[in-house]
Write a protein that holds these residues in place. Structure first.
Motif, PDB file in Angstrom:
ATOM      1  N   ILE A  53       0.905  -1.166  -0.044  1.00  0.00           N
ATOM      2  CA  ILE A  53       0.075  -0.152   0.247  1.00  0.00           C
ATOM      3  C   ILE A  53       0.859   1.183   0.215  1.00  0.00           C
ATOM      4  N   VAL A  54       2.003   0.848   0.679  1.00  0.00           N
ATOM      5  CA  VAL A  54       3.045   2.396   0.981  1.00  0.00           C
ATOM      6  C   VAL A  54       4.383   1.573   0.635  1.00  0.00           C
ATOM      7  N   PRO A  55       4.978   2.329  -0.303  1.00  0.00           N
ATOM      8  CA  PRO A  55       6.390   1.644  -0.725  1.00  0.00           C
ATOM      9  C   PRO A  55       7.325   1.787   0.472  1.00  0.00           C
ATOM     10  N   GLU A  56       8.076   1.002   0.639  1.00  0.00           N
ATOM     11  CA  GLU A  56       9.240   0.814   1.931  1.00  0.00           C
ATOM     12  C   GLU A  56      10.045   2.259   2.087  1.00  0.00           C
ATOM     13  N   ASP A  57      10.492   2.614   1.012  1.00  0.00           N
ATOM     14  CA  ASP A  57      11.160   3.906   1.114  1.00  0.00           C
ATOM     15  C   ASP A  57      10.246   5.136   1.600  1.00  0.00           C
ATOM     16  N   VAL A  58       9.232   5.062   1.215  1.00  0.00           N
ATOM     17  CA  VAL A  58       8.263   6.193   1.780  1.00  0.00           C
ATOM     18  C   VAL A  58       7.986   5.957   3.291  1.00  0.00           C
ATOM     19  N   ALA A  59       7.877   4.817   3.648  1.00  0.00           N
ATOM     20  CA  ALA A  59       7.631   4.587   5.214  1.00  0.00           C
ATOM     21  C   ALA A  59       8.721   4.877   5.905  1.00  0.00           C
ATOM     22  N   LYS A  60       9.872   4.748   5.384  1.00  0.00           N
ATOM     23  CA  LYS A  60      11.091   5.139   5.995  1.00  0.00           C
ATOM     24  C   LYS A  60      11.456   6.496   6.202  1.00  0.00           C
ATOM     25  N   LYS A  61      10.740   7.389   5.202  1.00  0.00           N
ATOM     26  CA  LYS A  61      10.962   8.661   5.227  1.00  0.00           C
ATOM     27  C   LYS A  61       9.978   9.320   6.290  1.00  0.00           C
ATOM     28  N   ILE A  62       8.690   8.745   6.120  1.00  0.00           N
ATOM     29  CA  ILE A  62       7.671   9.207   7.129  1.00  0.00           C
ATOM     30  C   ILE A  62       8.287   8.985   8.853  1.00  0.00           C
ATOM     31  N   GLU A  63       8.666   7.614   9.055  1.00  0.00           N
ATOM     32  CA  GLU A  63       9.360   7.345  10.247  1.00  0.00           C
ATOM     33  C   GLU A  63      10.397   8.246  10.756  1.00  0.00           C
ATOM     34  N   ALA A  64      11.527   8.464   9.902  1.00  0.00           N
ATOM     35  CA  ALA A  64      12.517   9.327  10.159  1.00  0.00           C
ATOM     36  C   ALA A  64      11.950  10.858  10.200  1.00  0.00           C
ATOM     37  N   ALA A  65      10.863  11.326   9.530  1.00  0.00           N
ATOM     38  CA  ALA A  65      10.523  12.617   9.854  1.00  0.00           C
ATOM     39  C   ALA A  65       9.710  12.638  11.261  1.00  0.00           C
ATOM     40  N   ILE A  66       8.970  11.834  11.734  1.00  0.00           N
ATOM     41  CA  ILE A  66       8.288  11.645  12.925  1.00  0.00           C
ATOM     42  C   ILE A  66       9.324  11.411  14.089  1.00  0.00           C
ATOM     43  N   ASN A  67      10.331  10.733  13.704  1.00  0.00           N
ATOM     44  CA  ASN A  67      11.335  10.539  14.832  1.00  0.00           C
ATOM     45  C   ASN A  67      12.169  11.769  15.202  1.00  0.00           C
ATOM     46  N   ALA A  68      12.227  12.620  14.071  1.00  0.00           N
ATOM     47  CA  ALA A  68      12.870  14.084  14.101  1.00  0.00           C
ATOM     48  C   ALA A  68      12.138  15.062  14.908  1.00  0.00           C
ATOM     49  N   LEU A  69      10.953  14.787  15.370  1.00  0.00           N
ATOM     50  CA  LEU A  69      10.145  15.796  16.079  1.00  0.00           C
ATOM     51  C   LEU A  69      10.460  15.956  17.409  1.00  0.00           C
TER      52      LEU A  69
END
Length: 69
Positions: A53-69
């Motif tokens: 449903i979501v590509p792995e690279d996009v999921a990693k970008k989301i994870e990195a952006a939220i972890n940066a908050l």
């Protein structure tokens, strides 16, 4: 903020994290993902990546952006 342990409810209730998810993966808003309120984002994102449903690279970008908050 640790993305893997964050619950889906906490993620979508927080406007900053919800905006990140909507920016990178707007197609997730079509699914009833809020039904998984008590599951962690790590579990759900592993599921949506495995179902393609979501590509792995996009999921990693989301994870990195939220972890940066």
């Amino acid at each position: 903020m640790d993305f893997r342990s964050l619950t889906v409810k906490e993620c979508f209730d927080n406007p900053r994290t919800a905006a990140i998810v909507k920016e990178y993966a707007p197609n997730l808003t079509k699914y009833p993902i809020k039904l998984f309120n008590k599951k962690s984002c790590g579990e759900i994102f592993d599921l949506v990546v495995s179902k393609k449903i979501v590509p792995e690279d996009v999921a990693k970008k989301i994870e990195a952006a939220i972890n940066a908050l």
